[in-house]
Scaffold this active site. Sequence first.
Site, PDB file in Angstrom:
ATOM      1  N   CYS A 111       4.334  -1.931  -8.743  1.00  0.00           N
ATOM      2  CA  CYS A 111       3.028  -1.451  -8.270  1.00  0.00           C
ATOM      3  C   CYS A 111       3.214  -0.301  -7.276  1.00  0.00           C
ATOM      4  O   CYS A 111       3.515   0.815  -7.693  1.00  0.00           O
ATOM      5  CB  CYS A 111       2.237  -2.615  -7.682  1.00  0.00           C
ATOM      6  SG  CYS A 111       0.489  -2.253  -7.471  1.00  0.00           S
ATOM      7  N   ILE A 147      -2.956  -5.798  -9.807  1.00  0.00           N
ATOM      8  CA  ILE A 147      -3.786  -5.853  -8.607  1.00  0.00           C
ATOM      9  C   ILE A 147      -4.011  -4.443  -8.094  1.00  0.00           C
ATOM     10  O   ILE A 147      -3.082  -3.814  -7.582  1.00  0.00           O
ATOM     11  CB  ILE A 147      -3.111  -6.745  -7.540  1.00  0.00           C
ATOM     12  CG1 ILE A 147      -2.974  -8.170  -8.102  1.00  0.00           C
ATOM     13  CG2 ILE A 147      -3.919  -6.745  -6.249  1.00  0.00           C
ATOM     14  CD1 ILE A 147      -2.182  -9.109  -7.235  1.00  0.00           C
ATOM     15  N   GLU A 168       6.276 -10.962  -9.692  1.00  0.00           N
ATOM     16  CA  GLU A 168       6.632 -11.806  -8.543  1.00  0.00           C
ATOM     17  C   GLU A 168       5.436 -12.613  -8.063  1.00  0.00           C
ATOM     18  O   GLU A 168       5.613 -13.683  -7.484  1.00  0.00           O
ATOM     19  CB  GLU A 168       7.244 -10.956  -7.416  1.00  0.00           C
ATOM     20  CG  GLU A 168       6.282 -10.136  -6.560  1.00  0.00           C
ATOM     21  CD  GLU A 168       5.781  -8.843  -7.217  1.00  0.00           C
ATOM     22  OE1 GLU A 168       6.080  -8.613  -8.405  1.00  0.00           O
ATOM     23  OE2 GLU A 168       5.085  -8.066  -6.540  1.00  0.00           O
ATOM     24  N   HIS A 184       2.761  -7.195 -11.124  1.00  0.00           N
ATOM     25  CA  HIS A 184       3.500  -8.050 -10.192  1.00  0.00           C
ATOM     26  C   HIS A 184       3.985  -9.325 -10.874  1.00  0.00           C
ATOM     27  O   HIS A 184       3.324 -10.353 -10.785  1.00  0.00           O
ATOM     28  CB  HIS A 184       2.589  -8.458  -9.028  1.00  0.00           C
ATOM     29  CG  HIS A 184       2.087  -7.308  -8.224  1.00  0.00           C
ATOM     30  ND1 HIS A 184       2.861  -6.656  -7.313  1.00  0.00           N
ATOM     31  CD2 HIS A 184       0.886  -6.692  -8.202  1.00  0.00           C
ATOM     32  CE1 HIS A 184       2.163  -5.684  -6.747  1.00  0.00           C
ATOM     33  NE2 HIS A 184       0.953  -5.677  -7.273  1.00  0.00           N
ATOM     34  N   GLU A 212       0.865  -1.166   0.000  1.00  0.00           N
ATOM     35  CA  GLU A 212       0.000   0.000   0.000  1.00  0.00           C
ATOM     36  C   GLU A 212       0.911   1.227   0.000  1.00  0.00           C
ATOM     37  O   GLU A 212       1.626   1.466   0.968  1.00  0.00           O
ATOM     38  CB  GLU A 212      -0.932  -0.054   1.214  1.00  0.00           C
ATOM     39  CG  GLU A 212      -2.111   0.860   1.153  1.00  0.00           C
ATOM     40  CD  GLU A 212      -2.817   0.891  -0.201  1.00  0.00           C
ATOM     41  OE1 GLU A 212      -3.192  -0.165  -0.741  1.00  0.00           O
ATOM     42  OE2 GLU A 212      -2.963   2.001  -0.740  1.00  0.00           O
ATOM     43  N   SER A 213       0.887   2.000  -1.103  1.00  0.00           N
ATOM     44  CA  SER A 213       1.875   3.079  -1.253  1.00  0.00           C
ATOM     45  C   SER A 213       1.757   4.121  -0.158  1.00  0.00           C
ATOM     46  O   SER A 213       2.766   4.672   0.293  1.00  0.00           O
ATOM     47  CB  SER A 213       1.740   3.722  -2.630  1.00  0.00           C
ATOM     48  OG  SER A 213       0.475   4.341  -2.780  1.00  0.00           O
TER      49      SER A 213
END
Lengths: 298, 204
Positions: free
Chosen positions: B83, B141, B180, B178, B52-53
Amino acid sequence: MADSTPQLGTDRVKRGLAEMLKGGVIMDVVTAEQAKIAEDAGAVAVMALERVPADIRAQGGVARMSDPDLIQGIIDTVSIPVMAKARIGHFVEAQILETLKVDYIDESEVLSPADYVNHIDKWKFTVPFVCGATNLGEALRRINEGAAMIRSKGEAGTGDVSEATKHIRKIKSEIRALSSMSEDELYVAAKELQAPFALVQEVARTGALPVVLFTAGGVATPADAAMMMQLGADGVFVGSGIFKSGNPAERAAAIVKATTFYNDASAVADASRGLGEAMVGINVSDLPAPHRLSERGW
Amino acid sequence: MAGSSPLIGVLALQGDVREHELVLDALGVAHVAVRTPAELAEVDGLIIPGGESTVIDKLTRIFGMREPLRARIAAGMPVFGTCAGLIMLSNRLSDATHDQQTLGGLDVTVRRNAFGSQVESFETTLHAPDVTDDGVAASFIRAPLVEEVGPDVRVLATLDDGRIVAVQQGNILGISFHPEISGDLAFHNYFVGLVADAVSSVHA
């Protein structure tokens, strides 16, 4: 050439959002103003509901999904993910929450169950679900129904962390036990856990749940949150503990700090200073059995 | 900092740290979790994970990581953001919260949650010819998008409709998605190459 058609609601994107929440604190909020306070304090997501568990407990009666206006107001106010609760088994409340575009649905024992036999078939939805569990078998049954995230239940609305401790310890120790078993012992383990064999096999192989595991229910202080993280939780839900305390904004920020630096006791000590009154709380042992929320769901 | 085998840090304040570590393990690259300025000083390159930035921003400020991070980025340390990491590395946000700051480094404007809520999250296959000849499995996402790029920014991948989802400016790599989560190694492998080049140019 590989397919570039976008695929919505896959396991990866459902479970993936929970991965993004790891190391964070998800806070219960009942108004848009509280949601803003939570976001400013560093919440990784908010849980929109009409009454926090402590009030549900105090006021009694049937607890249901919140008014769509309330949830919409909170979605419009914050930019972080918004979760909302549906009653266990109430698939129509879940359908409504999906149309409201909440980011996660919590099929929650904090509300009054709508079905005492079946949980929601969560595979049918594009929106992901989080479900509560008190042990590994319960967690795997929920994952088998499509849950994309698990939270240990604890005892919501008490401010007493003992049940949360019991449940996260239970889940973690049952995972460790599976990891040490030989392949041919897993059949009986699956029977005893009352969980699908394929999921039992997967947990035994990887040593972890296939989805993110948060903890919930009774967390009220920075030290509570740090203890849950040290016990192996990926993150924490804080319900009544913040907005039933003397100074919600500072307590919320302090719990966020303690969750990040859970292994650094001096950082947790600093986070714990000068927060004023914690929620008063109820000892779980003083609760008559019919009022124990963690016993809802099976 | 080691000469031949670079050490890659994963900023571990919040988010999908473990998934990045698993990809680096699969590539056989040494890595370490970074939470403090002392840990940051040891690494040759840094991954800023998804998460969450707004939270990662606050935690970098609360724990005194913001200025050390900005200094290392300004000094040319290779950085890779996925992201929320892309958001942290962008110079401008079109929809920041009232107190949100970024570290900056990429001359781009980014919109957070550009696709909408979680029900709009999706998987797809991307093409990034500068990075790999194969398709890239990508999970978006609650993903951000790059809305504007400055003259020194190279676009590495777009969606079919042309919207920008991967950019590079010098040693800074930022992507909306993402790999990953999808277990795709190509972008991480590309980033490891940037780090190795940066390390060998220092020691040359």
